[in-house]
Motif scaffolding. Structure first.
Motif, PDB file in Angstrom:
ATOM      1  N   TYR A  57      97.144  90.831  25.439  1.00 39.18           N
ATOM      2  CA  TYR A  57      98.562  90.569  25.211  1.00 39.18           C
ATOM      3  C   TYR A  57      99.307  91.885  25.002  1.00 39.18           C
ATOM      4  CZ  TYR A  57      96.738  85.930  24.023  1.00 39.18           C
ATOM      5  OH  TYR A  57      96.079  84.723  24.049  1.00 39.18           O
ATOM      6  N   GLN A  61     104.221  89.517  23.852  1.00 40.32           N
ATOM      7  CA  GLN A  61     103.403  88.296  23.933  1.00 40.32           C
ATOM      8  C   GLN A  61     102.731  88.010  22.602  1.00 40.32           C
ATOM      9  OE1 GLN A  61     100.990  89.518  27.276  1.00 40.32           O
ATOM     10  NE2 GLN A  61     102.080  88.177  28.686  1.00 40.32           N
ATOM     11  N   PHE A  65     103.154  84.735  20.331  1.00 43.41           N
ATOM     12  CA  PHE A  65     102.009  83.997  19.792  1.00 43.41           C
ATOM     13  C   PHE A  65     102.251  83.654  18.316  1.00 43.41           C
ATOM     14  CE2 PHE A  65      97.792  82.937  18.512  1.00 43.41           C
ATOM     15  CZ  PHE A  65      97.090  82.599  19.656  1.00 43.41           C
ATOM     16  N   PRO A 199      94.645  85.820  17.870  1.00 48.06           N
ATOM     17  CA  PRO A 199      94.260  85.173  19.134  1.00 48.06           C
ATOM     18  C   PRO A 199      92.752  85.251  19.338  1.00 48.06           C
ATOM     19  CG  PRO A 199      96.187  86.568  19.452  1.00 48.06           C
ATOM     20  CD  PRO A 199      95.692  86.845  18.060  1.00 48.06           C
ATOM     21  N   THR A 201      91.165  85.611  21.913  1.00 46.28           N
ATOM     22  CA  THR A 201      90.802  86.613  22.923  1.00 46.28           C
ATOM     23  C   THR A 201      90.510  87.973  22.300  1.00 46.28           C
ATOM     24  OG1 THR A 201      93.168  87.037  23.259  1.00 46.28           O
ATOM     25  CG2 THR A 201      92.089  85.501  24.784  1.00 46.28           C
ATOM     26  N   ARG A 212      85.956  80.273  22.151  1.00 49.82           N
ATOM     27  CA  ARG A 212      86.983  79.759  23.065  1.00 49.82           C
ATOM     28  C   ARG A 212      86.538  78.474  23.763  1.00 49.82           C
ATOM     29  NH1 ARG A 212      87.677  85.364  23.740  1.00 49.82           N
ATOM     30  NH2 ARG A 212      86.381  85.466  25.624  1.00 49.82           N
ATOM     31  N   GLN A 221      95.144  77.953  20.606  1.00 53.29           N
ATOM     32  CA  GLN A 221      94.957  79.035  21.572  1.00 53.29           C
ATOM     33  C   GLN A 221      95.336  78.607  22.984  1.00 53.29           C
ATOM     34  OE1 GLN A 221      93.746  82.337  20.937  1.00 53.29           O
ATOM     35  NE2 GLN A 221      94.403  82.672  23.054  1.00 53.29           N
ATOM     36  N   VAL A 222      94.859  77.451  23.408  1.00 52.29           N
ATOM     37  CA  VAL A 222      95.120  77.006  24.778  1.00 52.29           C
ATOM     38  C   VAL A 222      96.607  76.745  25.028  1.00 52.29           C
ATOM     39  CG1 VAL A 222      94.667  75.212  26.495  1.00 52.29           C
ATOM     40  CG2 VAL A 222      92.782  76.133  25.124  1.00 52.29           C
ATOM     41  N   ASP A 225      98.315  80.078  25.433  1.00 58.39           N
ATOM     42  CA  ASP A 225      98.001  80.735  26.703  1.00 58.39           C
ATOM     43  C   ASP A 225      98.708  80.062  27.880  1.00 58.39           C
ATOM     44  OD1 ASP A 225      96.486  82.755  25.677  1.00 58.39           O
ATOM     45  OD2 ASP A 225      94.552  81.771  25.988  1.00 58.39           O
ATOM     46  N   LYS A 230      98.809  82.816  30.782  1.00 59.30           N
ATOM     47  CA  LYS A 230      97.520  83.490  30.868  1.00 59.30           C
ATOM     48  C   LYS A 230      96.558  82.770  31.811  1.00 59.30           C
ATOM     49  CE  LYS A 230      98.362  86.943  28.245  1.00 59.30           C
ATOM     50  NZ  LYS A 230      98.354  88.306  28.799  1.00 59.30           N
ATOM     51  N   ASN A 231      96.829  81.506  32.093  1.00 58.09           N
ATOM     52  CA  ASN A 231      96.013  80.747  33.044  1.00 58.09           C
ATOM     53  C   ASN A 231      96.696  80.845  34.400  1.00 58.09           C
ATOM     54  OD1 ASN A 231      96.240  78.880  30.261  1.00 58.09           O
ATOM     55  ND2 ASN A 231      94.174  79.447  30.898  1.00 58.09           N
ATOM     56  N   ALA A 240      92.995  74.586  32.005  1.00 64.70           N
ATOM     57  CA  ALA A 240      93.268  74.629  30.570  1.00 64.70           C
ATOM     58  C   ALA A 240      93.571  73.234  30.035  1.00 64.70           C
ATOM     59  CB  ALA A 240      94.454  75.564  30.299  1.00 64.70           C
TER      60      ALA A 240
END
Length: 271
Positions: A57, A61, A65, A199, A201, A212, A221-222, A225, A230-231, A240
């Protein structure tokens, strides 16, 4: 089927109205989420100044978050609250027998009520902290409406996963005399493994990959993202959401198995 859907819709609406009556508590929660948002935001700024790109990130970002997480805390009951304490109390006092005699499924009843509560918390305690963060910091909020739609779907799935975990915690009262310890442990695990502190990550190597894959990642988290893109691509977003949906189905199914065992226990104890 239509009557049953109307029943659960009424239960959800009742859950929304119930929490809407607590105006003072809602205002206090908004204040708390906003203050902690500022504390975490400045902590993240210091951390990302030292480690740019940490966890994949950039600083904007990372700040996004923080503030979106704050807007979801109450809705997802990530630090306690929700229905499980009430459910455990009803089990302890024996009032759960009344719930079992209702012309509705026990799990679906509590799910509808909890989604109604979450809906109010999203509006009552989620909007203001996010607006405060957006005014005070440069956030990386998307402008693509499709991204926001995917995020909302992900949030709903996150709420269902969170409910399914807390439903199992609530059912534990059928076997335990006191659910306090289980509730505290569940909160600690959720705080650490959902991404609320940092996060997921950020965690390195195999441990990061492991956390994760856990259901708690699906709670916070999902969705973050998905919002931050991020996906990559439609396939990434679908993956996701599929991850969340799979955990929701697995945990709801496990809840039904435990509920069935608990129901047999009630029947045996009650003769």
């Amino acid at each position: 089927m239509r009557q049953r859907a109307a029943l659960y819709a009424a239960v959800a609406a009742g859950g929304f109205r119930r929490y809407a009556t607590y105006g003072t508590a809602t205002a206090a929660g908004v204040f708390t989420n906003t203050v902690f948002g500022f504390i975490l935001a400045y902590t993240y700024i210091a951390l990302w100044d030292e480690r740019p790109g940490l966890g994949g990130y950039d600083q904007a970002q990372a700040l996004t978050f923080v503030w979106v997480s704050q807007s979801l805390l109450a809705a997802g009951s990530l630090i306690g609250g929700g229905f499980q304490e009430e459910m455990q109390e009803r089990i302890r006092t024996g009032d759960i027998a009344v719930d079992l005699y209702r012309p509705a499924d026990l799990q679906a009843w509590w799910l509808a009520a909890d989604l109604g509560r979450a809906g109010f918390q999203l509006l009552g305690r989620g909007v203001v902290p996010l607006l405060a963060g957006a005014l005070a910091f440069p956030l990386a909020l998307p402008v693509d409406p499709v991204r926001w739609l995917l995020f909302l779907v992900s949030v709903v799935l996150a709420l269902v996963v969170g409910f399914a975990v807390r439903y199992l915690v609530g059912l534990s009262a059928f076997w335990l005399m006191d659910g306090t310890g289980v509730n505290m442990m569940a909160v600690v695990v959720t705080i650490f493994f959902s991404g609320m502190l940092l996060p997921l990550t950020v965690f390195p190597g195999g441990f990061g990959e492991f956390v994760r894959t856990l259901p708690w990642a699906a709670m916070l988290q999902v969705p973050l993202d998905v919002l931050l893109g991020k996906n990559a691509g439609a396939g990434g977003a679908a993956g996701a959401l599929g991850f969340q949906a799979c955990w929701a189905l697995v945990l709801l199914g496990l809840g039904r198995l435990v509920q069935s065992a608990a129901t047999r226990k009630v029947v045996v104890q009650g003769g």
